[in-house]
Design a protein around this motif. Structure first.
Motif, PDB file in Angstrom:
ATOM      1  N   ASP A 199       0.858  -1.186   0.000  1.00 14.63           N
ATOM      2  CA  ASP A 199       0.000   0.000   0.000  1.00 14.63           C
ATOM      3  C   ASP A 199       0.892   1.232   0.000  1.00 14.63           C
ATOM      4  OD1 ASP A 199       0.539  -0.863   2.723  1.00 14.63           O
ATOM      5  OD2 ASP A 199      -0.904   0.602   3.452  1.00 14.63           O
ATOM      6  N   THR A 200       0.657   2.085  -0.986  1.00 16.38           N
ATOM      7  CA  THR A 200       1.402   3.326  -1.145  1.00 16.38           C
ATOM      8  C   THR A 200       0.433   4.475  -0.930  1.00 16.38           C
ATOM      9  OG1 THR A 200       2.854   2.276  -2.773  1.00 16.38           O
ATOM     10  CG2 THR A 200       2.837   4.687  -2.713  1.00 16.38           C
ATOM     11  N   TRP A 201       0.764   5.327   0.011  1.00 17.49           N
ATOM     12  CA  TRP A 201      -0.106   6.443   0.374  1.00 17.49           C
ATOM     13  C   TRP A 201       0.429   7.718  -0.247  1.00 17.49           C
ATOM     14  CZ3 TRP A 201      -4.445   5.677   3.471  1.00 17.49           C
ATOM     15  CH2 TRP A 201      -4.582   4.378   3.971  1.00 17.49           C
ATOM     16  N   ILE A 202      -0.488   8.536  -0.783  1.00 17.39           N
ATOM     17  CA  ILE A 202      -0.123   9.754  -1.491  1.00 17.39           C
ATOM     18  C   ILE A 202      -0.984  10.893  -0.961  1.00 17.39           C
ATOM     19  CG2 ILE A 202       0.027  10.854  -3.756  1.00 17.39           C
ATOM     20  CD1 ILE A 202      -0.437   7.423  -4.274  1.00 17.39           C
ATOM     21  N   GLY A 203      -0.356  11.937  -0.490  1.00  9.41           N
ATOM     22  CA  GLY A 203      -1.137  13.067   0.005  1.00  9.41           C
ATOM     23  C   GLY A 203      -1.885  12.697   1.258  1.00  9.41           C
ATOM     24  N   GLY A 204      -3.196  12.915   1.261  1.00 10.56           N
ATOM     25  CA  GLY A 204      -3.957  12.643   2.470  1.00 10.56           C
ATOM     26  C   GLY A 204      -5.359  12.159   2.203  1.00 10.56           C
ATOM     27  N   PHE A 205      -5.907  11.525   3.211  1.00 12.96           N
ATOM     28  CA  PHE A 205      -7.306  11.109   3.198  1.00 12.96           C
ATOM     29  C   PHE A 205      -8.055  12.107   4.067  1.00 12.96           C
ATOM     30  CE2 PHE A 205      -4.896   8.916   6.450  1.00 12.96           C
ATOM     31  CZ  PHE A 205      -5.613   9.195   7.603  1.00 12.96           C
ATOM     32  N   ARG A 207       5.748   7.241   3.140  1.00 10.37           N
ATOM     33  CA  ARG A 207       6.619   8.415   2.980  1.00 10.37           C
ATOM     34  C   ARG A 207       5.919   9.627   2.406  1.00 10.37           C
ATOM     35  NH1 ARG A 207      10.952   6.002  -0.694  1.00 10.37           N
ATOM     36  NH2 ARG A 207       9.044   5.006  -1.435  1.00 10.37           N
ATOM     37  N   HIS A 208       4.872   9.428   1.609  1.00 12.43           N
ATOM     38  CA  HIS A 208       4.209  10.560   0.947  1.00 12.43           C
ATOM     39  C   HIS A 208       2.810  10.819   1.492  1.00 12.43           C
ATOM     40  CE1 HIS A 208       7.571  10.669  -1.780  1.00 12.43           C
ATOM     41  NE2 HIS A 208       7.457   9.366  -1.895  1.00 12.43           N
ATOM     42  N   LEU A 209       2.505  10.192   2.621  1.00 15.90           N
ATOM     43  CA  LEU A 209       1.223  10.425   3.295  1.00 15.90           C
ATOM     44  C   LEU A 209       1.347  11.688   4.139  1.00 15.90           C
ATOM     45  CD1 LEU A 209      -1.618   9.432   4.177  1.00 15.90           C
ATOM     46  CD2 LEU A 209      -0.479   8.078   5.935  1.00 15.90           C
TER      47      LEU A 209
END
Length: 157
Positions: free
Chosen positions: A43-49, A79-81
């Motif tokens: 799972d790769t997180w980008i920006g925000g939820f 890293r990008h969350l």
């Protein structure tokens, strides 16, 4: 989405995308991919939820994938969350992690962002560190980069 965010993950594992998660306004905030040959889910997180439900939807999806018995390894790239998840630390330790263990998890590597001293709502490093402390069985470990995470995930010695 900018593929440079996932460049080192793609170079290390050559994953295939399974599902993209978007906020209510259509912004991508997480991508779940896999590398079936290694029984790995990523799972790769980008920006925000925006909501707890959006955060938990990704982890519930991963739990569902582990329920199939096709996965043994998990790489979480935070890293990008830019949204902290302090609201779900206990949920992760008491619900999500036991589910993936029951589904056959051997190891999970979490690639952490730098500790920037962000406020709780944005402190991914603090959220991840607190969750890691709640899960102390040795099957989950935090790393500063993908190459160290990969080496530990597949260390057979």
């Amino acid at each position: 989405m900018d593929d440079t965010v996932r460049y080192d993950v793609k170079a290390a594992f050559a994953p295939q995308d399974l599902r993209t998660f978007r906020t209510g306004d259509g912004k991508t905030y997480a991508i779940v991919s896999h590398f079936p040959e290694k029984k790995l889910i990523i799972d790769t997180w980008i920006g925000g939820f925006y909501t707890v439900a959006e955060f938990r939807a990704v982890l519930t999806y991963i739990c569902d994938q582990f329920d199939t018995g096709r996965y043994a390894y998990w790489l979480a790239d935070l890293r990008h969350l830019n949204s902290g998840f302090h609201h779900s630390e206990t949920w992760l330790a008491e619900y999500a992690f036991p589910r993936v263990l029951a589904g056959g998890l051997v190891r999970e590597a979490v690639v952490l962002p730098e500790d920037r001293g962000d406020p709780a709502d944005y402190d991914v490093f603090g959220s991840a560190s607190a969750a890691l402390r709640k899960i102390t069985d040795g099957k989950i470990r935090g790393f500063g980069n993908v190459s160290d995470a990969k080496a530990w995930l597949f260390d057979v010695g």
